[in-house]
Design an enzyme around this catalytic site. Structure first.
Site, short mmCIF file in Angstrom:
data_model
loop_
_atom_site.label_atom_id
_atom_site.label_comp_id
_atom_site.label_asym_id
_atom_site.label_seq_id
_atom_site.Cartn_x
_atom_site.Cartn_y
_atom_site.Cartn_z
N THR A 166 -4.99 8.42 -0.64
CA THR A 166 -5.41 7.28 0.27
C THR A 166 -3.85 6.38 1.02
O THR A 166 -4.18 6.53 2.22
CB THR A 166 -6.66 6.09 -0.62
OG1 THR A 166 -7.58 6.53 -1.05
CG2 THR A 166 -6.59 5.30 1.27
N GLU A 203 5.29 0.50 -7.39
CA GLU A 203 3.97 -0.36 -6.88
C GLU A 203 3.84 -1.08 -6.89
O GLU A 203 3.33 -2.21 -6.41
CB GLU A 203 2.52 -0.13 -6.61
CG GLU A 203 2.24 1.98 -6.29
CD GLU A 203 1.18 2.48 -6.97
OE1 GLU A 203 0.64 3.26 -6.36
OE2 GLU A 203 0.28 2.19 -8.03
N GLY A 244 -2.23 2.77 -10.89
CA GLY A 244 -1.50 4.19 -12.16
C GLY A 244 -1.54 5.07 -12.04
O GLY A 244 -1.50 6.07 -12.88
N GLY A 250 -1.77 7.99 -10.56
CA GLY A 250 -0.71 8.47 -9.83
C GLY A 250 0.81 8.48 -10.83
O GLY A 250 1.70 9.65 -10.52
N ASP A 286 -1.93 0.10 0.28
CA ASP A 286 -2.20 0.98 -1.26
C ASP A 286 -3.27 1.27 -1.45
O ASP A 286 -4.06 0.12 -0.93
CB ASP A 286 -1.08 0.33 -2.57
CG ASP A 286 -0.53 1.62 -3.55
OD1 ASP A 286 -0.99 2.94 -2.79
OD2 ASP A 286 -0.05 1.46 -4.12
N GLY A 287 -3.79 1.90 -2.12
CA GLY A 287 -5.16 2.35 -3.09
C GLY A 287 -5.17 1.93 -4.37
O GLY A 287 -3.96 0.40 -4.31
N ALA A 288 -6.25 1.75 -5.01
CA ALA A 288 -6.40 0.93 -6.53
C ALA A 288 -7.34 2.13 -6.70
O ALA A 288 -8.46 3.14 -6.12
CB ALA A 288 -7.29 -0.41 -6.34
N ASP A 289 -7.44 2.51 -8.62
CA ASP A 289 -8.61 2.93 -8.92
C ASP A 289 -9.51 2.77 -9.29
O ASP A 289 -10.36 3.23 -9.11
CB ASP A 289 -7.52 3.17 -10.21
CG ASP A 289 -6.24 4.39 -9.93
OD1 ASP A 289 -6.08 5.18 -8.89
OD2 ASP A 289 -4.87 4.46 -10.67
#
Length: 226
Positions: A31, A105, A97, A99, A83-86
């Site tokens: 993303t 980050e 994390g 990635g 930033d994205g997130a899981d």
């Protein structure tokens, strides 16, 4: 709407938060990559910004798109980090994390006045823990850290590189242990317990850091505040 379509939708919306003259932190992952590409379009249209990236990959992508990407030495204070997130849980508690860039980050996010999370609706959870929690570990400390995480009931497993049978290495040259810990009832307590283990560099719990989440779903993009 596919997941990729949702990610692109939220990436386009996030670019609207970037204003001329801003110092912007660039995240890492699918993303965040879409956001960086959309930001590159705006830069080519005349947007004047300076950026710091949270990974080597995002740094190189930004440069390739004509974005002014600097280091934290050159630009230690940022207006916005995107930033994205899981996973996104209550009060915008995050697991990040997936990635492998969790350390950088978290560093770049901490340098920003505002942390904007961009996700699709599949990442929203009532309680964190469905996604394995990444823990970044100094190589030398692996034989110490792994059993201590096991003793905490976190079921750590060393991440492997996708391109080989060897271990995954972060941009800082560290290992990652992915912890299948299940539902995390007390994220703050778990974060402190993990951080207390000598040899742990960082963990993927981002608590009290995000100010706003943009979430893309069937109804478009919705805003969620902490």
């Amino acid at each position: 709407m596919t997941q990729d379509e949702a990610k692109l939708l939220v990436a386009k919306r996030a670019v609207e938060f970037v204003k001329d003259g801003m110092a912007v932190g660039l995240g890492t992952g699918t993303t965040a990559t879409m956001f960086i590409r959309e930001l590159g379009v705006r830069v080519r249209q005349g947007l004047k910004i300076r950026c710091v990236a949270s990974s080597d990959a995002s740094h190189e992508l930004g440069l390739s798109l004509g974005i002014d990407v600097q280091t934290l030495d050159e630009l230690p204070e940022l207006d916005l980090y995107v930033d994205g997130a899981d996973e996104v849980g209550p009060e915008l508690a995050l697991i990040k994390g997936g990635g492998g860039a969790l350390l950088r980050e978290k560093i770049v996010a901490s340098a920003a006045k505002e942390f904007l999370v961009v996700v699709d609706s599949t990442k929203l959870v009532e309680r964190l823990g469905r996604f394995p929690l990444p823990v970044e570990v100094i190589k030398m400390a692996l034989p110490i850290v792994e059993p201590r995480l096991t003793a905490l009931g976190l079921n750590p497993k060393q991440r492997k590189a996708r391109s080989s049978n060897g271990p995954f290495l972060t941009d800082e040259g560290n290992y990652i242990l992915d912890c299948a810990c299940g539902v995390i009832d007390e994220p703050e307590l778990l974060a402190a317990e993990i951080r207390g283990i000598v040899g742990v560099v960082e963990h993927g719990l981002f608590l009290g850091m995000a100010a706003l989440a943009l979430v893309a779903g069937e109804d478009g993009v919705t805003e969620h505040r902490a």
